[in-house]
Design a protein around this motif. Structure first.
Motif, PDB file in Angstrom:
ATOM      1  N   UNK A  73       0.813  -1.224   0.000  1.00 21.29           N
ATOM      2  CA  UNK A  73       0.000   0.000   0.000  1.00 21.29           C
ATOM      3  C   UNK A  73       0.841   1.266   0.000  1.00 21.29           C
ATOM      4  N   UNK A  74       1.948   1.288   0.734  1.00 21.61           N
ATOM      5  CA  UNK A  74       2.757   2.514   0.810  1.00 21.61           C
ATOM      6  C   UNK A  74       3.491   2.810  -0.507  1.00 21.61           C
ATOM      7  N   UNK A  75       3.493   1.848  -1.444  1.00 22.16           N
ATOM      8  CA  UNK A  75       4.150   2.062  -2.738  1.00 22.16           C
ATOM      9  C   UNK A  75       3.156   2.286  -3.874  1.00 22.16           C
ATOM     10  N   UNK A  76       1.879   2.225  -3.568  1.00 19.33           N
ATOM     11  CA  UNK A  76       0.864   2.387  -4.620  1.00 19.33           C
ATOM     12  C   UNK A  76       0.790   3.840  -5.075  1.00 19.33           C
ATOM     13  N   UNK A  77       0.317   4.041  -6.299  1.00 21.92           N
ATOM     14  CA  UNK A  77       0.201   5.388  -6.859  1.00 21.92           C
ATOM     15  C   UNK A  77       1.493   5.900  -7.466  1.00 21.92           C
ATOM     16  N   UNK A  78       2.508   5.055  -7.537  1.00 21.82           N
ATOM     17  CA  UNK A  78       3.798   5.449  -8.100  1.00 21.82           C
ATOM     18  C   UNK A  78       4.052   4.814  -9.468  1.00 21.82           C
ATOM     19  N   UNK A  79       3.062   4.091  -9.986  1.00 24.15           N
ATOM     20  CA  UNK A  79       3.206   3.472 -11.302  1.00 24.15           C
ATOM     21  C   UNK A  79       3.817   2.081 -11.290  1.00 24.15           C
ATOM     22  N   UNK A  80       4.081   1.532 -10.104  1.00 18.70           N
ATOM     23  CA  UNK A  80       4.711   0.211 -10.043  1.00 18.70           C
ATOM     24  C   UNK A  80       3.797  -0.894 -10.561  1.00 18.70           C
ATOM     25  N   UNK A  81       2.503  -0.803 -10.279  1.00 22.47           N
ATOM     26  CA  UNK A  81       1.560  -1.811 -10.773  1.00 22.47           C
ATOM     27  C   UNK A  81       1.520  -1.824 -12.293  1.00 22.47           C
ATOM     28  N   UNK A  82       1.429  -0.644 -12.880  1.00 28.29           N
ATOM     29  CA  UNK A  82       1.409  -0.549 -14.348  1.00 28.29           C
ATOM     30  C   UNK A  82       2.733  -1.033 -14.934  1.00 28.29           C
ATOM     31  N   UNK A 110     -10.310  -3.807 -10.694  1.00 25.12           N
ATOM     32  CA  UNK A 110     -10.782  -4.018 -12.074  1.00 25.12           C
ATOM     33  C   UNK A 110     -10.603  -2.784 -12.955  1.00 25.12           C
ATOM     34  N   UNK A 111     -10.834  -1.592 -12.425  1.00 28.80           N
ATOM     35  CA  UNK A 111     -10.675  -0.367 -13.202  1.00 28.80           C
ATOM     36  C   UNK A 111      -9.234  -0.125 -13.630  1.00 28.80           C
ATOM     37  N   UNK A 112      -8.297  -0.493 -12.784  1.00 32.36           N
ATOM     38  CA  UNK A 112      -6.870  -0.367 -13.090  1.00 32.36           C
ATOM     39  C   UNK A 112      -6.540  -1.154 -14.353  1.00 32.36           C
ATOM     40  N   UNK A 113      -6.997  -2.396 -14.415  1.00 27.38           N
ATOM     41  CA  UNK A 113      -6.703  -3.248 -15.576  1.00 27.38           C
ATOM     42  C   UNK A 113      -7.419  -2.749 -16.825  1.00 27.38           C
ATOM     43  N   UNK A 114      -8.629  -2.254 -16.677  1.00 28.11           N
ATOM     44  CA  UNK A 114      -9.357  -1.719 -17.833  1.00 28.11           C
ATOM     45  C   UNK A 114      -8.614  -0.522 -18.418  1.00 28.11           C
ATOM     46  N   UNK A 115      -8.029   0.327 -17.557  1.00 26.50           N
ATOM     47  CA  UNK A 115      -7.240   1.469 -18.039  1.00 26.50           C
ATOM     48  C   UNK A 115      -6.013   1.015 -18.824  1.00 26.50           C
ATOM     49  N   UNK A 116      -5.537  -0.202 -18.526  1.00 25.49           N
ATOM     50  CA  UNK A 116      -4.372  -0.739 -19.219  1.00 25.49           C
ATOM     51  C   UNK A 116      -4.747  -1.541 -20.458  1.00 25.49           C
ATOM     52  N   UNK A 117      -6.038  -1.500 -20.837  1.00 26.92           N
ATOM     53  CA  UNK A 117      -6.467  -2.145 -22.074  1.00 26.92           C
ATOM     54  C   UNK A 117      -7.049  -3.532 -21.920  1.00 26.92           C
ATOM     55  N   UNK A 118      -7.318  -3.950 -20.694  1.00 28.03           N
ATOM     56  CA  UNK A 118      -7.906  -5.272 -20.467  1.00 28.03           C
ATOM     57  C   UNK A 118      -9.421  -5.188 -20.574  1.00 28.03           C
ATOM     58  N   UNK A 119     -10.015  -6.228 -21.140  1.00 29.05           N
ATOM     59  CA  UNK A 119     -11.456  -6.300 -21.355  1.00 29.05           C
ATOM     60  C   UNK A 119     -12.029  -7.425 -20.514  1.00 29.05           C
ATOM     61  N   UNK A 120     -13.126  -7.134 -19.847  1.00 29.59           N
ATOM     62  CA  UNK A 120     -13.766  -8.153 -19.018  1.00 29.59           C
ATOM     63  C   UNK A 120     -14.452  -9.197 -19.895  1.00 29.59           C
TER      64      UNK A 120
END
Length: 141
Positions: A73-82, A110-120
């Motif tokens: 959590x303390x590293x989120x929002x820094x682009x590491x997931x993307x 789920x919204x994070x992955x959709x922003x990266x081009x993933x489709x449900x």
């Protein structure tokens, strides 16, 4: 044959299931695909060298399945997931994969992955109770 409940699978039970399934699948697909393999992208603390998160995935049958992904959590929002997902996609492409798929809960990303081009492509409602599990895919070019 006896059916025996194992609250924690014995290594030999898991191996018998996995090896049997892999052999069966190879016969059915006529050996057209390399054997499934696991890969990981670790997040390591540069000062301690300790793993703090990352991504694990499995490559099989021209697709990568992202099994686990975790960014503290303390590293989120820094682009590491993307960046983890982007690197996983690069690994998948290098392995000849045509797509990547994963699942996530409604309380996760789920919204994070959709922003990266993933489709449900599917959902499982009320799992866990009160939430939804989302299944997403991205075609790789």
């Amino acid at each position: 044959m006896d059916i025996v409940y194992e609250p924690e699978p014995l290594p030999e039970t898991r191996a018998a299931i996995l090896e049997g399934l892999i052999a069966y699948n190879e016969r059915q697909t006529e050996g057209r695909y390399p054997p499934p393999r696991s890969v990981a992208l670790g997040l390591r603390d540069p000062q301690t060298g300790r793993s703090v998160g990352g991504l694990t995935a499995r490559i099989a049958y021209s697709r990568m399945f992202v099994e686990l992904i975790f960014v503290p959590e303390h590293l989120r929002g820094q682009g590491l997931g993307a960046e983890l997902i982007g690197r996983a996609e690069a690994v998948a492409r290098e392995a000849g994969c045509t797509g990547i798929w994963l699942d996530t809960f409604s309380f996760q990303a789920p919204g994070f992955y959709e922003k990266l081009g993933y489709t449900e492509f599917g959902t499982l409602a009320d799992y866990p109770p009160g939430f939804t599990r989302h299944y997403l895919h991205k075609q790789l070019s």
